[in-house]
Design an enzyme around this catalytic site. Structure first.
Site, mmCIF file in Angstrom:
data_model
loop_
_atom_site.group_PDB
_atom_site.id
_atom_site.type_symbol
_atom_site.label_atom_id
_atom_site.label_comp_id
_atom_site.label_asym_id
_atom_site.label_seq_id
_atom_site.Cartn_x
_atom_site.Cartn_y
_atom_site.Cartn_z
ATOM 1 C CG HIS A 3 -2.522 3.341 3.596
ATOM 2 N ND1 HIS A 3 -3.864 3.015 3.623
ATOM 3 C CD2 HIS A 3 -1.854 2.168 3.646
ATOM 4 C CE1 HIS A 3 -3.997 1.703 3.686
ATOM 5 N NE2 HIS A 3 -2.784 1.176 3.708
ATOM 6 C CB SER A 59 -0.949 0.004 1.202
ATOM 7 O OG SER A 59 -1.887 -1.048 1.085
#
Length: 361
Positions: A305, A245
């Site tokens: 993220h 991610s």
């Protein structure tokens, strides 16, 4: 900064249209496709339905005589380009070329542009190419699938306890094994986790590679992965990390970086920027809501993220191609590289020197 050039007569030749646009005009009126424009073809070009009353035949003949540098009776492409930009022809031909180009080349909407802004010329979209092939994200994806399947087959279940996952996952208790700050991108928690990351990195990575080449995109991807693990180690020291991610979010904001730096060369810059900002804002907003409003302790590495997204933006500004460098973009370039180096250096030093911070784990 305008790319227009103004002749002595005050006629503006629209040089913002790049070589591909002029080439398309040349080929359109090279009626017999022999790579040259004859007198009759030039006459047809100028005396098409829109301009049939604008210029007499004798002027067409004069233009042909001046533009036909080798006296061959035809204009090849270099002579065609030279004709367009000759100052001594601007009075009889410049305004026709300008009107023709504005008629034939699709114009970009001006609703998002200031009245004095140049039209974006679509140059960015013309940089897409498959030479060399865009393979970096495909190779990364194949490696992630291979290691995932290896763990599933070996461990006989979908979990993060397979041999590859055990070796590669970012484990805060094994921070001394430095490879884990990068290799956790090969470990995924379940099929859905893997498939989502694969889809996003393929759909976003390949278009970037086609313009900016594989090594630039791979640099951004790895920078996002490493920034994700370093950021998590500082803000959420007890969180394990698995998945790509950080790299995926770096690709998302790398698109934002290239949109900002190539704004005037992109046809649909506003639309693309809005899409990426909405996607990124939604995920970050959801993370903040889950963590601080609902007070969920779901062990999801939201910071990875966010850190990956920041790295993608900062590194993207530095390594992605900028088709037309402007003064303010140089300032942004230096600001981004200094910010990125400062943040990464601080995170590394924190991990290396502040060991007592992790003693509570």
């Amino acid at each position: 900064m305008s790319n227009d050039r103004e002749g002595e007569t005050g006629i503006t030749i629209p040089l913002q249209y790049n070589n591909a646009h002029w080439r398309s005009i040349f080929e359109k009126y090279d009626l017999d496709k022999d790579g040259k424009i004859s007198y009759q073809e030039l006459k047809a070009m100028i005396q098409c339905s829109d301009y049939s009353n604008d210029i007499p035949t004798r002027v067409v003949r004069t233009i042909m005589q001046k533009a036909d540098l080798d006296a061959s009776g035809n204009l090849d492409y270099p002579e065609f380009i030279a004709m367009i930009h000759r100052k001594d022809m601007q009075g009889v031909f410049g305004h026709l070329v300008q009107r023709y180009v504005h008629s034939m080349v699709p114009q970009r909407p001006t609703v998002f542009l200031a009245p004095s802004s140049d039209y974006p010329d679509g140059q960015y979209e013309e940089e897409y190419t498959c030479k060399p092939p865009a393979i970096a994200m495909i190779i990364i994806s194949i490696l992630e699938i291979t290691l995932f399947l290896y763990d599933v087959i070996t461990h006989r279940s979908i979990s993060i306890e397979g041999p590859a996952a055990t070796l590669f996952i970012y484990n805060p208790h094994k921070r001394y094994q430095a490879w884990r700050y990068l290799t956790y991108m090969f470990v995924h928690v379940g099929t859905f986790h893997l498939v989502v990351n694969l889809l996003v990195q393929i759909m976003l990575g390949i278009p970037l590679e086609m313009v900016h080449k594989w090594w630039r995109v791979l640099t951004i991807y790895i920078a996002g992965v490493v920034a994700g693990s370093l950021g998590t180690s500082v803000s959420d020291p007890g969180v394990y990390l698995a998945g790509a991610s950080g790299g995926v979010y770096a690709l998302i904001t790398a698109h934002v970086a290239t949109i900002v730096m190539n704004w005037s060369q992109m046809e649909f810059a506003v639309m693309q920027l809005l899409v990426f900002l909405v996607v990124t804002s939604f995920d970050i907003g959801q993370a903040i809501y889950n963590r601080y409003v609902l007070e969920k302790n779901d062990q999801v590495g939201y910071v990875a993220h966010f850190a990956g997204a920041i790295a993608g933006l900062l590194v993207g500004i530095n390594v992605l191609r900028n088709l037309e460098v402007r003064t303010w973009e140089k300032v942004v370039w230096w600001a981004s590289i200094i910010t990125y180096v400062a943040l990464m250096t601080a995170a590394i030093l924190w991990n290396v020197l502040y060991t007592s911070y992790y003693d509570q784990l």
